[in-house]
Design a protein around this motif. Sequence first.
Motif, PDB file in Angstrom:
ATOM      1  N   MET A   1       0.827  -1.204   0.000  1.00  0.00           N
ATOM      2  CA  MET A   1       0.000   0.000   0.000  1.00  0.00           C
ATOM      3  C   MET A   1       0.865   1.259   0.000  1.00  0.00           C
ATOM      4  N   MET A   2       1.857   1.279   0.896  1.00  0.00           N
ATOM      5  CA  MET A   2       2.672   2.498   1.035  1.00  0.00           C
ATOM      6  C   MET A   2       3.440   2.789  -0.248  1.00  0.00           C
ATOM      7  N   VAL A   3       4.091   1.783  -0.791  1.00  0.00           N
ATOM      8  CA  VAL A   3       4.918   2.007  -1.983  1.00  0.00           C
ATOM      9  C   VAL A   3       4.040   2.358  -3.189  1.00  0.00           C
ATOM     10  N   ALA A   4       2.881   1.698  -3.317  1.00  0.00           N
ATOM     11  CA  ALA A   4       1.992   1.994  -4.450  1.00  0.00           C
ATOM     12  C   ALA A   4       1.454   3.418  -4.370  1.00  0.00           C
ATOM     13  N   ILE A   5       1.091   3.852  -3.164  1.00  0.00           N
ATOM     14  CA  ILE A   5       0.623   5.232  -2.987  1.00  0.00           C
ATOM     15  C   ILE A   5       1.740   6.207  -3.340  1.00  0.00           C
ATOM     16  N   TYR A   6       2.940   5.902  -2.914  1.00  0.00           N
ATOM     17  CA  TYR A   6       4.112   6.736  -3.199  1.00  0.00           C
ATOM     18  C   TYR A   6       4.284   6.908  -4.708  1.00  0.00           C
ATOM     19  N   CYS A   7       4.272   5.782  -5.434  1.00  0.00           N
ATOM     20  CA  CYS A   7       4.464   5.840  -6.892  1.00  0.00           C
ATOM     21  C   CYS A   7       3.318   6.609  -7.562  1.00  0.00           C
ATOM     22  N   GLY A   8       2.079   6.309  -7.145  1.00  0.00           N
ATOM     23  CA  GLY A   8       0.934   6.968  -7.759  1.00  0.00           C
ATOM     24  C   GLY A   8       0.928   8.469  -7.506  1.00  0.00           C
ATOM     25  N   ALA A   9       1.256   8.863  -6.271  1.00  0.00           N
ATOM     26  CA  ALA A   9       1.199  10.281  -5.905  1.00  0.00           C
ATOM     27  C   ALA A   9       2.224  11.111  -6.669  1.00  0.00           C
ATOM     28  N   MET A  10       3.382  10.493  -6.955  1.00  0.00           N
ATOM     29  CA  MET A  10       4.422  11.218  -7.702  1.00  0.00           C
ATOM     30  C   MET A  10       3.906  11.632  -9.080  1.00  0.00           C
ATOM     31  N   TYR A  11       3.048  10.802  -9.662  1.00  0.00           N
ATOM     32  CA  TYR A  11       2.496  11.113 -10.989  1.00  0.00           C
ATOM     33  C   TYR A  11       1.254  12.006 -10.870  1.00  0.00           C
ATOM     34  N   GLY A  12       0.418  11.728  -9.841  1.00  0.00           N
ATOM     35  CA  GLY A  12      -0.895  12.353  -9.756  1.00  0.00           C
ATOM     36  C   GLY A  12      -0.894  13.868  -9.795  1.00  0.00           C
ATOM     37  N   GLY A  13       0.126  14.490  -9.214  1.00  0.00           N
ATOM     38  CA  GLY A  13       0.171  15.947  -9.163  1.00  0.00           C
ATOM     39  C   GLY A  13       0.203  16.614 -10.526  1.00  0.00           C
ATOM     40  N   SER A  14       0.655  15.882 -11.531  1.00  0.00           N
ATOM     41  CA  SER A  14       0.789  16.489 -12.864  1.00  0.00           C
ATOM     42  C   SER A  14      -0.564  16.662 -13.554  1.00  0.00           C
ATOM     43  N   ILE A  15      -1.561  15.882 -13.163  1.00  0.00           N
ATOM     44  CA  ILE A  15      -2.848  15.915 -13.884  1.00  0.00           C
ATOM     45  C   ILE A  15      -3.533  17.272 -13.751  1.00  0.00           C
TER      46      ILE A  15
END
Lengths: 170, 491
Positions: B60-74
């Motif tokens: 959960m922690m690592v997946a959230i980390y990876c997703g959040a790094m991308y999410g801000g660009s949207i």
Amino acid sequence: MLAEWVIGLFGLVASVVFFAISFSFPEVSADPGGLALFPRIAALLTGVSCAGLLAGLAMRSGSAGAALHTFGRFFVNWRENSPAGFEVRRTTIVLALCALYPLLVLKVGFFLGSLAFSFVLVLFYRGTLVQAAILSLVLAVVLQMFFVTLLGVFVPPGDWTSPLLEAIGL
Amino acid sequence: MENFLGAAEYLMRPDNLTLLIGSTLAGVVIGAMPGLTSTIAIGLLIPLTFTLSKETAFIMMVAIYCGAMYGGSIPGILLNLPGTPTAAISALDGFPMTRAGEGGRALGISAMSSSFGGVLSGVVLIFLSMQLSTLALLFASPEYFSLAVFSLCVVVSLAAKNLVKGIISVGLGLMLSVVGIDATTPVARYTFGIDEIIIGIPAVPATIGLFCVAEAFRMVAEPSSKAAFRHSATGIVATLWEFRTLWSTVIKSSVIGTFIGALPGAGSVTAAFLSYAEARRRSNTPEKFGAGAPEGIAAAEAANNAVTGGSLVPMLTLGIPGDTNTLMMLGAMLVQGLVPGPTLFREEPLLINVIYLTVIFASLLILPLGVFCSKYIARVALVDRKFMLPFILVLAISGPSISYGHIYYFWITIIFGFAGYVLQNGGFSVLSLGLALILGPLLERSLRSALMLADNGAAVFFTRPISLTLMLASAAVLFFGVWRNRQPGSW
């Protein structure tokens, strides 16, 4: 500027206190570093840096009066109808509300405390009563379920509300 | 190899796979919401390590980390409202492209670059961490001390805008780290008669306060989000073919991001900025950067997602976190009694390999999520501040603290939140303080152990080759910091 003075002064005072207290720690012969070495290094590092920062700020200010003026600005800003005044007032009020939150949790429990805290915050941001009621209720319910049901942690029932909860069997 | 396959099998179980997909999506949404960071989400998940298995919690922690790094660009690309600081760099070119009717193209480039950057860093993570964990076998107390000193010097030089202020932040963090019962000789230090402080300053609530509550206080004074003019975004899928023209930029930026991610304190903003600058320098049309250059988006997004794998390398092998997210994960490990380093690789092979594969699979998932869901995810950036701030404050204050079962932890979060707010206002590095707080116990323990064992006192740090190398590197990094401070308009 004010924040720099605050941190600089706090750091200097804290480093002096830390350094002084370190002389009260017992010595252990098998531990040459001992309990005091590391705190003294940290205190020296902080103290010297803070002294340097304060000296630089003082030189930038030009005089003691100018430095005191920086502190005085905080209280002036509080009364001003300006962006700086807006920031000071808003942040101070939210900080005070945050400080009340743990006390609320202790007295009325986590659920009611979180509900009340978020309710007041939404109203503070000019939300309507309906918006505040819905958001605070949803937030409190979701968090209660998350912590109690999913994580299985104990959440405080509150000093004032626990007799009532016991009476109704919860 | 069998550990790797075992981890793959573990990850492919329906429940874990669902968790991986859900957590990556949650991470993307969290990254898209201004003010809500992956750091707070990871901090909230730490108590889960007690009720779920370690592997599941870290998925959960690592997946959230990876997703959040991308999410801000949207929202950054579509609305010019970056959800994360790194996304502000992508928005420089992304939003102009949206205004020109190429929002879909920008989103596609962002998703593709982020996905590739994360996957490449995951692969590097696997090979580099194995080598480093072997090297860590040569580490004894002097080396760990020198390594911690090097890490703090790096963060002071790179993360702090001003060297003196950076040193003050580190000094304050180190002083706070000694509060409480000493681990070696159980003597209480700096408790001032307050019983609760005997346990010391708990790292998780303190760092959540420093990074998340402080950010919420900063948002308090900002005016509410302006209504953003929405543009259409079509043609995302077709953009994937652009990889054939952008591949060199993406690969180079991914390498830069991975390397920068491994440096403590450097962080995704530095990685994105350096990659952007390099892409502009190499471009045949540098004048287009800032006005809608696809390479600009590709460079920034590939780099910031490559940071994920890079920052996990020192965290897993040496116990030195690369950024605030790995700092929280390190806190989770320490709470669980897991010690980063060769011991972790020997005793928890399933956990290590699950982390590797989660970085890779979560990064792969970014591509379909970005392509099919980004237009809907962007809407979360339009949530009014009056709803966001109460949500963030309640979550940040209560989340990491409630499971400890004492109100003391609430106070720590609030006090450190205020401290972080004041520090940021004064231009001090909050990351330096947080890192010093976490590394302080390691520093002191290593220092005292090294002095206990050596006959030549403090010279032990300069007579052992690895320790000497790290000390010289620390001096070089500090010198670089001094030089950088003297440059006008330095970044």
